[in-house]
Design a protein around this motif. Structure first.
Motif, PDB file in Angstrom:
ATOM      1  N   LEU A 160       0.769  -1.152  -0.057  1.00  0.00           N
ATOM      2  CA  LEU A 160      -0.117   0.039  -0.080  1.00  0.00           C
ATOM      3  C   LEU A 160       0.809   1.305   0.011  1.00  0.00           C
ATOM      4  O   LEU A 160       0.659   2.302  -0.526  1.00  0.00           O
ATOM      5  CB  LEU A 160      -0.961  -0.055   1.271  1.00  0.00           C
ATOM      6  N   TYR A 161       1.968   1.270   0.852  1.00  0.00           N
ATOM      7  CA  TYR A 161       2.784   2.392   0.997  1.00  0.00           C
ATOM      8  C   TYR A 161       3.469   2.587  -0.393  1.00  0.00           C
ATOM      9  O   TYR A 161       3.624   3.907  -0.728  1.00  0.00           O
ATOM     10  CB  TYR A 161       3.794   2.369   2.213  1.00  0.00           C
ATOM     11  N   ARG A 162       3.874   1.434  -1.069  1.00  0.00           N
ATOM     12  CA  ARG A 162       4.698   1.742  -2.223  1.00  0.00           C
ATOM     13  C   ARG A 162       3.847   2.125  -3.492  1.00  0.00           C
ATOM     14  O   ARG A 162       4.154   3.175  -4.166  1.00  0.00           O
ATOM     15  CB  ARG A 162       5.534   0.504  -2.456  1.00  0.00           C
ATOM     16  N   ASN A 163       2.681   1.218  -3.482  1.00  0.00           N
ATOM     17  CA  ASN A 163       1.993   1.737  -4.737  1.00  0.00           C
ATOM     18  C   ASN A 163       0.691   2.379  -4.692  1.00  0.00           C
ATOM     19  O   ASN A 163       0.408   3.234  -5.615  1.00  0.00           O
ATOM     20  CB  ASN A 163       1.087   0.286  -5.285  1.00  0.00           C
ATOM     21  N   VAL A 164       0.135   2.687  -3.511  1.00  0.00           N
ATOM     22  CA  VAL A 164      -1.047   3.767  -3.386  1.00  0.00           C
ATOM     23  C   VAL A 164      -0.638   5.069  -2.753  1.00  0.00           C
ATOM     24  O   VAL A 164      -1.012   6.104  -3.316  1.00  0.00           O
ATOM     25  CB  VAL A 164      -2.395   3.216  -2.441  1.00  0.00           C
ATOM     26  N   TYR A 165       0.311   4.897  -1.791  1.00  0.00           N
ATOM     27  CA  TYR A 165       0.746   6.444  -1.280  1.00  0.00           C
ATOM     28  C   TYR A 165       2.051   6.621  -1.849  1.00  0.00           C
ATOM     29  O   TYR A 165       2.658   7.899  -1.412  1.00  0.00           O
ATOM     30  CB  TYR A 165       0.827   6.111   0.391  1.00  0.00           C
ATOM     31  N   LYS A 166       2.665   5.996  -2.732  1.00  0.00           N
ATOM     32  CA  LYS A 166       4.023   6.445  -3.457  1.00  0.00           C
ATOM     33  C   LYS A 166       5.098   6.814  -2.611  1.00  0.00           C
ATOM     34  O   LYS A 166       5.892   7.747  -2.780  1.00  0.00           O
ATOM     35  CB  LYS A 166       3.774   7.395  -4.449  1.00  0.00           C
ATOM     36  N   ILE A 167       5.201   5.832  -1.268  1.00  0.00           N
ATOM     37  CA  ILE A 167       6.244   6.003  -0.401  1.00  0.00           C
ATOM     38  C   ILE A 167       7.279   5.310  -0.776  1.00  0.00           C
ATOM     39  O   ILE A 167       7.293   4.080  -1.190  1.00  0.00           O
ATOM     40  CB  ILE A 167       5.753   5.635   0.945  1.00  0.00           C
ATOM     41  N   LYS A 168       8.528   5.720  -1.262  1.00  0.00           N
ATOM     42  CA  LYS A 168       9.704   4.875  -1.914  1.00  0.00           C
ATOM     43  C   LYS A 168      10.479   3.983  -0.667  1.00  0.00           C
ATOM     44  O   LYS A 168      10.790   2.858  -1.141  1.00  0.00           O
ATOM     45  CB  LYS A 168      10.755   5.781  -2.268  1.00  0.00           C
ATOM     46  N   ASP A 169      10.789   4.482   0.449  1.00  0.00           N
ATOM     47  CA  ASP A 169      10.940   3.516   1.639  1.00  0.00           C
ATOM     48  C   ASP A 169       9.992   2.930   2.481  1.00  0.00           C
ATOM     49  O   ASP A 169       9.443   3.837   3.106  1.00  0.00           O
ATOM     50  CB  ASP A 169      12.280   4.222   2.035  1.00  0.00           C
TER      51      ASP A 169
END
Length: 169
Positions: A160-169
């Motif tokens: 979710l963080y990587r793909n929905v919220y675009k958080i890289k780490d």
């Protein structure tokens, strides 16, 4: 989806969610090009959009980001029917975010999802900001058809963080 349809969905989103739980107009519209993002709409007899479900579909699970019904007809069962149809077409676990059960409205919302078969997970979770200048938003994760294990929670949260919220780490 044409501009008018998107505008109606965004207006429903604004009427149904606080600013901290939605993107800007351009940010939301930009999701339409993401292959993981899916918008499902319900229309009335005049072919006007009266409800929508916005979801992310990944190889391991599905994530319902927003579901909203026109305020004029809320409580008519349309939201439950849309969610049930979405659940029935899925062979994958489904996740969604809810507020902590600190208010009567939050408790009612959690109860709605529990009646559909969702479980409130015990893990600590925050929704990263959807707009610049916002803070993290403490929420809870609900899952269907069962509670998540700690390993599943970490795996899904990272996705979710990587793909929905675009958080890289």
């Amino acid at each position: 989806m044409n501009e008018r349809e998107f505008d109606k969905i965004f207006a429903l989103m604004q009427a149904s969610f606080p600013e901290s739980e939605r993107r800007t107009y351009s940010g939301q519209k930009g999701l339409l090009t993401d292959s993981h993002y899916r918008l499902i709409t319900e229309t009335d007899n005049n072919n006007l959009i009266i409800a929508f479900l916005a979801a992310w579909e990944f190889p391991l699970f599905r994530f319902v980001e927003h579901i909203a019904v026109d305020p004029i007809i809320r409580g008519s069962g349309i939201g439950g029917k849309m969610m049930t149809a979405y659940m029935e077409e899925s062979k994958k676990p489904i996740l969604l975010e809810v507020e902590h059960p600190d208010t009567e409205l939050a408790q009612r919302r959690i109860g709605f999802y529990e009646r559909l078969g969702f479980y409130l997970n015990p893990f600590e979770y925050v929704q990263p900001p959807l707009q610049k200048g916002q803070d993290d938003l403490p929420l809870k994760i609900m899952s269907y058809p069962q509670l998540l294990t700690g390993e599943e929670f970490v795996l899904y949260k990272e996705n979710l963080y990587r793909n929905v919220y675009k958080i890289k780490d």
